[in-house]
Design an enzyme around this catalytic site. Structure first.
Site, PDB file in Angstrom:
ATOM      1  N   HIS A  98      -8.138  -5.670   6.943  1.00 33.97           N
ATOM      2  CA  HIS A  98      -7.834  -4.642   7.959  1.00 33.97           C
ATOM      3  C   HIS A  98      -8.129  -5.178   9.364  1.00 33.97           C
ATOM      4  CE1 HIS A  98      -6.455  -0.476   8.603  1.00 33.97           C
ATOM      5  NE2 HIS A  98      -6.930  -0.738   9.800  1.00 33.97           N
ATOM      6  N   GLU A 147      -2.505  -1.610  -3.305  1.00 36.16           N
ATOM      7  CA  GLU A 147      -3.603  -0.836  -2.731  1.00 36.16           C
ATOM      8  C   GLU A 147      -3.217   0.632  -2.706  1.00 36.16           C
ATOM      9  OE1 GLU A 147      -4.422  -2.387   1.153  1.00 36.16           O
ATOM     10  OE2 GLU A 147      -5.527  -4.062   0.301  1.00 36.16           O
ATOM     11  N   HIS A 194       0.851  -1.192   0.000  1.00 32.99           N
ATOM     12  CA  HIS A 194       0.000   0.000   0.000  1.00 32.99           C
ATOM     13  C   HIS A 194       0.890   1.245   0.000  1.00 32.99           C
ATOM     14  CE1 HIS A 194      -3.980   1.913   1.503  1.00 32.99           C
ATOM     15  NE2 HIS A 194      -3.248   2.809   0.889  1.00 32.99           N
TER      16      HIS A 194
HETATM   17  C1  LIG Z   1      -6.537  -0.715   3.084  1.00 32.49           C
HETATM   18  C2  LIG Z   1      -6.150  -1.320   4.373  1.00 32.49           C
HETATM   19  O1  LIG Z   1      -6.913  -1.435   5.293  1.00 32.49           O
HETATM   20  C3  LIG Z   1      -4.799  -1.819   4.520  1.00 32.49           C
HETATM   21  O2  LIG Z   1      -4.549  -2.555   3.416  1.00 32.49           O
HETATM   22  C4  LIG Z   1      -3.762  -0.754   4.530  1.00 32.49           C
HETATM   23  O3  LIG Z   1      -2.774  -1.133   3.615  1.00 32.49           O
HETATM   24  C5  LIG Z   1      -3.078  -0.643   5.831  1.00 32.49           C
HETATM   25  O4  LIG Z   1      -2.175   0.427   5.660  1.00 32.49           O
HETATM   26  P1  LIG Z   1      -1.024   0.641   6.748  1.00 32.49           P
HETATM   27  O5  LIG Z   1      -0.142  -0.585   6.713  1.00 32.49           O
HETATM   28  O6  LIG Z   1      -0.348   1.918   6.266  1.00 32.49           O
HETATM   29  O7  LIG Z   1      -1.715   0.775   8.068  1.00 32.49           O
HETATM   30  N1  LIG Z   2      -6.318  -4.602   2.838  1.00 33.23           N
HETATM   31  C1  LIG Z   2      -5.912  -4.954   4.182  1.00 33.23           C
HETATM   32  C2  LIG Z   2      -4.435  -5.163   4.221  1.00 33.23           C
HETATM   33  O1  LIG Z   2      -3.786  -5.262   3.188  1.00 33.23           O
HETATM   34  C3  LIG Z   2      -3.745  -5.288   5.515  1.00 33.23           C
HETATM   35  O2  LIG Z   2      -4.434  -4.662   6.563  1.00 33.23           O
HETATM   36  P1  LIG Z   2      -3.816  -4.938   8.025  1.00 33.23           P
HETATM   37  O3  LIG Z   2      -3.836  -6.434   8.225  1.00 33.23           O
HETATM   38  O4  LIG Z   2      -2.415  -4.391   8.025  1.00 33.23           O
HETATM   39  O5  LIG Z   2      -4.749  -4.223   8.985  1.00 33.23           O
END
Ligand SMILES: CC(=O)[C@@H](O)[C@H](O)COP(=O)(O)O
Ligand SMILES: NCC(=O)COP(=O)(O)O
Length: 240
Positions: free
Chosen positions: A191, A70, A43
């Site tokens: 998440h 993402e 992300h």
């Molecule tokens: C979209 C989502 O909920 C996660 O994929 C996000 O990538 C978390 O980002 P951080 O690792 O920056 O918290």
């Molecule tokens: N889209 C959710 C993700 O890639 C990871 O979320 P998290 O497990 O770091 O909260």
């Protein structure tokens, strides 16, 4: 079988904290796949707090499972990054600058035309599109007319309520999934999923295509080791 996509944002956080290349993000991604991960998720955020734009180019060369990028398509740099790397999947997330993490899904009603236009850009490039949505019936229904292939159910609310009342926690997601199936959308989720809440979620969401998990998995790996941890998460998904 629900695929496990490992989000390696927090490996990049650790790497960036000392300015070198330890841990080596590319090697960790290769090892995650060798340990059983069925996808790699990153992300990249505009401030490059963890995943850097160059990481995406480096990872694209070595990911052999599914590469899921993402991010916020309202940033032209993100659009250009995705089109240059053509991952198997792009997940569109409506972040605003300054968020500590992603904390809401798209308003697929208000932003219907915008999402249609953006989704078309990525699908014309041959990239599967998923959009991040809250488990709200109207938002899931409206997602169907944006042209997206999948939705990603934002599971923070589930995770936070799970230990108090898991039946209540899962209820909106079951309804959202029923609607998604009815309107022909694939279902991803992510998440705050973790070793405690993942199995119940996957058992109650039939046809769940993919979970992307990062923060909790990387934290668990500090105690159990990365290979063992990935296997532990995969066992939570091996239902039946
Ligand atoms: C979209 C989502 O909920 C996660 O994929 C996000 O990538 C978390 O980002 P951080 O690792 O920056 O918290
Ligand atoms: N889209 C959710 C993700 O890639 C990871 O979320 P998290 O497990 O770091 O909260």
């Amino acid at each position: 079988m629900t695929r496990l996509s490992v989000n390696i944002n927090k490996i990049a956080t650790l790497r960036n904290s000392r300015g070198g290349n330890n841990p080596d993000l590319v090697q960790v991604a290769k090892d995650c796949e060798r340990f059983g991960a069925q996808g790699i998720t990153v992300h990249p955020r505009p401030d490059e707090r963890h995943i850097r734009y160059q990481d995406v180019f480096d990872l694209k060369k070595i990911v052999t499972t599914e590469f899921n990028i993402e991010g916020n398509c309202q940033e032209q740099k993100f659009i250009d990054l995705v089109l240059a790397n053509k991952p198997e999947q792009v997940t569109l997330v409506p972040d605003v600058l300054g968020q500590i993490t992603s904390n809401h899904g798209w308003d697929t009603i208000t932003h219907q035309q915008y999402l249609k236009d953006m989704i078309r850009v990525f699908k014309d490039a041959g990239i599967r599109v998923s959009i991040f949505v809250d488990p709200v019936a109207e938002m899931v229904e409206a997602a169907a007319t944006t042209g997206t292939d999948r939705i990603e159910l934002y599971t923070e609310a589930y995770a936070h309520q799970y230990h108090q009342n898991k039946e209540a926690a899962i209820a909106p997601y079951v309804k959202a999934a029923e609607i998604a199936h009815k309107v022909g959308l694939g279902i991803n989720a992510g998440h705050d999923l973790d070793l405690q809440n993942l199995k119940y979620f996957a058992e109650n969401i039939p046809g769940l295509d993919e979970v992307s998990i990062g923060h909790a998995l990387i934290c668990d790996a500090l105690y159990y080791g990365l290979e063992n941890t990935i296997q532990m998460y995969l066992r939570q998904l091996a239902i039946g």
